[in-house]
Write a protein that holds these residues in place. Sequence first.
Motif, PDB file in Angstrom:
ATOM      1  N   ILE A   1       0.857  -1.181   0.000  1.00 43.25           N
ATOM      2  CA  ILE A   1       0.000   0.000   0.000  1.00 43.25           C
ATOM      3  C   ILE A   1       0.896   1.236   0.000  1.00 43.25           C
ATOM      4  O   ILE A   1       1.621   1.488   0.952  1.00 43.25           O
ATOM      5  N   GLY A   2       0.876   1.960  -1.118  1.00 39.47           N
ATOM      6  CA  GLY A   2       1.774   3.103  -1.303  1.00 39.47           C
ATOM      7  C   GLY A   2       2.963   2.729  -2.156  1.00 39.47           C
ATOM      8  O   GLY A   2       4.115   2.922  -1.764  1.00 39.47           O
ATOM      9  N   GLY A   3       2.716   2.213  -3.338  1.00 43.15           N
ATOM     10  CA  GLY A   3       3.787   1.665  -4.172  1.00 43.15           C
ATOM     11  C   GLY A   3       4.709   2.685  -4.804  1.00 43.15           C
ATOM     12  O   GLY A   3       5.871   2.390  -5.078  1.00 43.15           O
ATOM     13  N   ALA A   4       4.223   3.917  -5.048  1.00 40.57           N
ATOM     14  CA  ALA A   4       5.022   4.888  -5.800  1.00 40.57           C
ATOM     15  C   ALA A   4       5.866   5.795  -4.919  1.00 40.57           C
ATOM     16  O   ALA A   4       6.670   6.570  -5.425  1.00 40.57           O
ATOM     17  N   GLY A   5       5.704   5.726  -3.604  1.00 41.84           N
ATOM     18  CA  GLY A   5       6.503   6.544  -2.703  1.00 41.84           C
ATOM     19  C   GLY A   5       7.922   6.019  -2.575  1.00 41.84           C
ATOM     20  O   GLY A   5       8.296   5.017  -3.211  1.00 41.84           O
ATOM     21  N   GLY A   6       8.711   6.671  -1.740  1.00 38.79           N
ATOM     22  CA  GLY A   6      10.107   6.296  -1.597  1.00 38.79           C
ATOM     23  C   GLY A   6      10.308   4.866  -1.119  1.00 38.79           C
ATOM     24  O   GLY A   6      11.056   4.085  -1.722  1.00 38.79           O
ATOM     25  N   VAL A   7       9.626   4.493  -0.030  1.00 37.83           N
ATOM     26  CA  VAL A   7       9.785   3.137   0.516  1.00 37.83           C
ATOM     27  C   VAL A   7       9.152   2.112  -0.413  1.00 37.83           C
ATOM     28  O   VAL A   7       9.719   1.056  -0.689  1.00 37.83           O
ATOM     29  N   GLY A   8       7.960   2.433  -0.927  1.00 37.61           N
ATOM     30  CA  GLY A   8       7.287   1.510  -1.829  1.00 37.61           C
ATOM     31  C   GLY A   8       8.110   1.199  -3.066  1.00 37.61           C
ATOM     32  O   GLY A   8       8.148   0.053  -3.533  1.00 37.61           O
ATOM     33  N   SER A   9       8.803   2.217  -3.589  1.00 35.42           N
ATOM     34  CA  SER A   9       9.607   2.035  -4.811  1.00 35.42           C
ATOM     35  C   SER A   9      10.722   1.012  -4.612  1.00 35.42           C
ATOM     36  O   SER A   9      11.023   0.226  -5.517  1.00 35.42           O
ATOM     37  N   ILE A  10      11.338   1.023  -3.426  1.00 31.41           N
ATOM     38  CA  ILE A  10      12.394   0.046  -3.129  1.00 31.41           C
ATOM     39  C   ILE A  10      11.793  -1.301  -2.737  1.00 31.41           C
ATOM     40  O   ILE A  10      12.300  -2.360  -3.132  1.00 31.41           O
ATOM     41  N   ALA A  11      10.690  -1.268  -1.983  1.00 29.85           N
ATOM     42  CA  ALA A  11      10.063  -2.524  -1.542  1.00 29.85           C
ATOM     43  C   ALA A  11       9.597  -3.362  -2.735  1.00 29.85           C
ATOM     44  O   ALA A  11       9.748  -4.591  -2.731  1.00 29.85           O
ATOM     45  N   ILE A  12       9.042  -2.702  -3.747  1.00 31.35           N
ATOM     46  CA  ILE A  12       8.629  -3.438  -4.957  1.00 31.35           C
ATOM     47  C   ILE A  12       9.837  -4.155  -5.555  1.00 31.35           C
ATOM     48  O   ILE A  12       9.780  -5.352  -5.875  1.00 31.35           O
ATOM     49  N   GLN A  13      10.950  -3.436  -5.673  1.00 28.86           N
ATOM     50  CA  GLN A  13      12.147  -4.016  -6.291  1.00 28.86           C
ATOM     51  C   GLN A  13      12.705  -5.180  -5.476  1.00 28.86           C
ATOM     52  O   GLN A  13      13.050  -6.229  -6.029  1.00 28.86           O
ATOM     53  N   LEU A  14      12.805  -4.994  -4.164  1.00 31.78           N
ATOM     54  CA  LEU A  14      13.340  -6.062  -3.316  1.00 31.78           C
ATOM     55  C   LEU A  14      12.457  -7.311  -3.382  1.00 31.78           C
ATOM     56  O   LEU A  14      12.954  -8.435  -3.463  1.00 31.78           O
ATOM     57  N   ALA A  15      11.147  -7.093  -3.343  1.00 29.49           N
ATOM     58  CA  ALA A  15      10.217  -8.227  -3.360  1.00 29.49           C
ATOM     59  C   ALA A  15      10.296  -9.002  -4.675  1.00 29.49           C
ATOM     60  O   ALA A  15      10.188 -10.232  -4.687  1.00 29.49           O
ATOM     61  N   LYS A  16      10.508  -8.277  -5.782  1.00 30.24           N
ATOM     62  CA  LYS A  16      10.593  -8.948  -7.077  1.00 30.24           C
ATOM     63  C   LYS A  16      11.970  -9.534  -7.340  1.00 30.24           C
ATOM     64  O   LYS A  16      12.104 -10.679  -7.776  1.00 30.24           O
ATOM     65  N   LYS A  17      13.018  -8.757  -7.058  1.00 31.07           N
ATOM     66  CA  LYS A  17      14.369  -9.166  -7.457  1.00 31.07           C
ATOM     67  C   LYS A  17      15.013 -10.137  -6.465  1.00 31.07           C
ATOM     68  O   LYS A  17      15.827 -10.977  -6.844  1.00 31.07           O
TER      69      LYS A  17
END
Length: 337
Positions: free
Chosen positions: A157-173
């Motif tokens: 929840i909040g994918g485009a913010g600072g934390v969300g932007s890194i969390a998406i990458q970590l979760a995928k990569k």
Amino acid sequence: MKAVGFKTSLPISDPNSFIEFETEKPSPVGHELLIKIKAIAVNPVDFKIRQNAAKDTILEQPKIIGWDATGVVKAVGENVTLFKVGDEVYYAGDITKPGCNAEFQVVDERIVGKKPKSLSDQAAAAIPLTALTAWEILFDRIRISAEKDKGKTLLIIGGAGGVGSIAIQLAKKITNLKVIATASRPETIEWCKQMGADVVVNHKNLLEEVRNAGFQFVDFIVDFVDTNSYWDVMAELIKPQGHIASITGSATPVALNKLKTKSASFSWEFMYTRSTFQTEDMIEQHQILNKVADLLDEGILVNTLTQTFQGLSAESLKQAHQQLESGTTIGKLAIKY
């Protein structure tokens, strides 16, 4: 040394919301590094502290905030073993101590990492706070494992913010989870997809959006927006024996009993816990920052900087805070000294 701070909490539009002043350059002791700062980033925690730290009072000395920086080590304390003079570093600092809105800062070496070689100073400064927060919430709080959790679902929840932007990458990569991120504007939806989200849903009607995307329940949920506003929806969407975690605090108590029949777990994440309480594993943040630097240099992670302001000044900090307070920021903001 030059610094920028405030003596009372004022709206960012007020001419005195930030003031420039001269103060003594600090000296490192123990595990501390003296760092000459080259660039900083600005985060929501900055404006929240500016708005609340000196309400209805005037401080004797201006308060220096700021918790994301990159720079060069200029001197070291007597117990330092991880760095030497001349090393380029990046870090998010310690919320209980003076911040990085200054020319120099002392920081404990155990919460400092080597600067990613492939990034500019401003791009590197935009990483530490969000990377540490995202890493800790996924791997220290929820304890997601690439082996046992491969293919499971994560709602951010909040994918485009600072934390969300890194969390998406970590979760995928790093873990290869199926990532569902929330966003509502065309530009934020596109940003989440660029970061690696598998599915992007509108947070304004979250329950229906997630269900319409084909997910009755999700294994993990991380909240980077507002625990209270999304609590009922999170409790409904979390899978039995799933895990919810949040960084946002709550104005009113959360009804944990809503998770009882599902035997679901809930965790808070506060990136400054380790430095505030000098925990036994405080050096873990040094290790995380070094791992993230390697992932950035290898091109596995991408930097999240979207806007840069120029110079250590009251004006540049006002501009950055004004942008953050608008609630429309994508990724991260930085100031190059």
